[in-house]
Design a protein around this motif. Sequence first.
Motif, PDB file in Angstrom:
ATOM      1  N   MET A  22       0.856  -1.167   0.000  1.00  0.00           N
ATOM      2  CA  MET A  22       0.000   0.000   0.000  1.00  0.00           C
ATOM      3  C   MET A  22       0.904   1.234   0.000  1.00  0.00           C
ATOM      4  SD  MET A  22      -2.792   1.194   2.844  1.00  0.00           S
ATOM      5  CE  MET A  22      -3.736  -0.270   2.765  1.00  0.00           C
ATOM      6  N   ASN A  23       0.632   2.145  -0.921  1.00  0.00           N
ATOM      7  CA  ASN A  23       1.490   3.323  -1.036  1.00  0.00           C
ATOM      8  C   ASN A  23       1.128   4.377   0.015  1.00  0.00           C
ATOM      9  OD1 ASN A  23      -0.772   4.640  -1.979  1.00  0.00           O
ATOM     10  ND2 ASN A  23      -0.178   4.529  -4.120  1.00  0.00           N
ATOM     11  N   PRO A  24       2.030   5.312   0.297  1.00  0.00           N
ATOM     12  CA  PRO A  24       1.801   6.327   1.330  1.00  0.00           C
ATOM     13  C   PRO A  24       0.615   7.248   1.030  1.00  0.00           C
ATOM     14  CG  PRO A  24       4.126   6.210   0.779  1.00  0.00           C
ATOM     15  CD  PRO A  24       3.412   5.333  -0.188  1.00  0.00           C
ATOM     16  N   GLN A  25       0.326   7.493  -0.236  1.00  0.00           N
ATOM     17  CA  GLN A  25      -0.790   8.380  -0.574  1.00  0.00           C
ATOM     18  C   GLN A  25      -2.124   7.777  -0.080  1.00  0.00           C
ATOM     19  OE1 GLN A  25      -1.295   9.047  -4.736  1.00  0.00           O
ATOM     20  NE2 GLN A  25      -2.915  10.580  -4.434  1.00  0.00           N
ATOM     21  N   ILE A  26      -2.308   6.500  -0.302  1.00  0.00           N
ATOM     22  CA  ILE A  26      -3.536   5.840   0.164  1.00  0.00           C
ATOM     23  C   ILE A  26      -3.576   5.818   1.687  1.00  0.00           C
ATOM     24  CG2 ILE A  26      -4.765   3.633   0.230  1.00  0.00           C
ATOM     25  CD1 ILE A  26      -3.876   3.139  -2.607  1.00  0.00           C
ATOM     26  N   GLN A  27      -2.411   5.658   2.326  1.00  0.00           N
ATOM     27  CA  GLN A  27      -2.378   5.668   3.784  1.00  0.00           C
ATOM     28  C   GLN A  27      -2.784   7.033   4.334  1.00  0.00           C
ATOM     29  OE1 GLN A  27       1.547   4.315   4.858  1.00  0.00           O
ATOM     30  NE2 GLN A  27       1.061   2.173   4.403  1.00  0.00           N
ATOM     31  N   TRP A  28      -2.286   8.130   3.734  1.00  0.00           N
ATOM     32  CA  TRP A  28      -2.655   9.480   4.189  1.00  0.00           C
ATOM     33  C   TRP A  28      -4.136   9.748   3.928  1.00  0.00           C
ATOM     34  CZ3 TRP A  28      -0.234  12.181   7.580  1.00  0.00           C
ATOM     35  CH2 TRP A  28       1.125  12.056   7.731  1.00  0.00           C
ATOM     36  N   ILE A  29      -4.638   9.322   2.787  1.00  0.00           N
ATOM     37  CA  ILE A  29      -6.070   9.506   2.496  1.00  0.00           C
ATOM     38  C   ILE A  29      -6.911   8.723   3.507  1.00  0.00           C
ATOM     39  CG2 ILE A  29      -7.885   8.970   0.825  1.00  0.00           C
ATOM     40  CD1 ILE A  29      -5.883   9.655  -1.382  1.00  0.00           C
ATOM     41  N   THR A  30      -6.477   7.508   3.810  1.00  0.00           N
ATOM     42  CA  THR A  30      -7.195   6.702   4.800  1.00  0.00           C
ATOM     43  C   THR A  30      -7.164   7.381   6.163  1.00  0.00           C
ATOM     44  OG1 THR A  30      -6.610   4.691   3.598  1.00  0.00           O
ATOM     45  CG2 THR A  30      -7.326   4.429   5.873  1.00  0.00           C
ATOM     46  N   LEU A  31      -5.989   7.927   6.550  1.00  0.00           N
ATOM     47  CA  LEU A  31      -5.867   8.620   7.832  1.00  0.00           C
ATOM     48  C   LEU A  31      -6.803   9.829   7.874  1.00  0.00           C
ATOM     49  CD1 LEU A  31      -4.432   8.869  10.555  1.00  0.00           C
ATOM     50  CD2 LEU A  31      -2.740  10.307   9.418  1.00  0.00           C
ATOM     51  N   LEU A  32      -6.862  10.610   6.797  1.00  0.00           N
ATOM     52  CA  LEU A  32      -7.753  11.782   6.761  1.00  0.00           C
ATOM     53  C   LEU A  32      -9.222  11.361   6.830  1.00  0.00           C
ATOM     54  CD1 LEU A  32      -5.966  14.062   4.151  1.00  0.00           C
ATOM     55  CD2 LEU A  32      -6.135  14.387   6.616  1.00  0.00           C
ATOM     56  N   TRP A  33      -9.575  10.294   6.130  1.00  0.00           N
ATOM     57  CA  TRP A  33     -10.957   9.829   6.190  1.00  0.00           C
ATOM     58  C   TRP A  33     -11.296   9.282   7.574  1.00  0.00           C
ATOM     59  CZ3 TRP A  33     -15.032  10.957   3.587  1.00  0.00           C
ATOM     60  CH2 TRP A  33     -14.928  11.398   2.281  1.00  0.00           C
ATOM     61  N   MET A  34     -10.345   8.682   8.250  1.00  0.00           N
ATOM     62  CA  MET A  34     -10.594   8.204   9.610  1.00  0.00           C
ATOM     63  C   MET A  34     -10.703   9.382  10.585  1.00  0.00           C
ATOM     64  SD  MET A  34     -11.132   5.031   9.563  1.00  0.00           S
ATOM     65  CE  MET A  34     -11.854   5.164   7.957  1.00  0.00           C
ATOM     66  N   LEU A  35      -9.915  10.452  10.340  1.00  0.00           N
ATOM     67  CA  LEU A  35     -10.096  11.682  11.135  1.00  0.00           C
ATOM     68  C   LEU A  35     -11.517  12.214  10.948  1.00  0.00           C
ATOM     69  CD1 LEU A  35      -6.725  13.573  10.517  1.00  0.00           C
ATOM     70  CD2 LEU A  35      -7.598  12.814  12.717  1.00  0.00           C
ATOM     71  N   PHE A  36     -11.959  12.266   9.699  1.00  0.00           N
ATOM     72  CA  PHE A  36     -13.312  12.718   9.406  1.00  0.00           C
ATOM     73  C   PHE A  36     -14.349  11.794  10.046  1.00  0.00           C
ATOM     74  CE2 PHE A  36     -17.012  12.035   6.644  1.00  0.00           C
ATOM     75  CZ  PHE A  36     -17.637  13.265   6.805  1.00  0.00           C
TER      76      PHE A  36
END
Length: 189
Positions: free
Chosen positions: A1-15
């Motif tokens: 899993m690339n870092p971009q998907i990890q950051w997007i996942t982290l932002l969606w989990m924050l939301f």
Amino acid sequence: MNPQIQWITLLWMLFSGAAMGLVYDSYRVLAGQLRFPRWLQHALDLVYWIAAALFVFRMLYVTNYGQLRFYVFVGLFLGVWIYFLLWSVITRRFVVMLIQVAKRLLSVLMTMFRILVWNPIKGILNLLKGLFKLLWRLVMFLLRMVLRCLLPFWSLLKWMLRPITSRIVMPVWCKHVADKVIKAWKRWF
């Protein structure tokens, strides 16, 4: 899993964490203002947590195909923490204000319904009831007048038919029915 998907996942989990906090605060204020029974609060708590779990797993599935990693829990925790730190008080005040506005609007609507619909219907029914009573009294008055006018003729008819009626024997049941009719007649007239 690339870092971009990890950051997007982290932002969606924050939301998602912030959304869970928002819904929880709204639910808590509603439960306090509307005073649900104790058993219903427990049932609604269960419904909240099931809905929150389904929402989080849906977001997780959309962002990274449902892969559960440590940063997902960190994102959820940070989202809830940031929400309660910054927006919780504002949300609770807003929900209380919405409840008060809804109560006032309901009160105004009930008053308008009572003034525009209920009172006119009630007035029309009272008017019809009064007209019916007046009509009934008028009919009874006219009937009494007709009966008083016919009373001398009735006495004359009884006198003329006395030789015939004295020989007729009425059955007991017929006398019973006649007595009831006479009592009802005297009560009405």
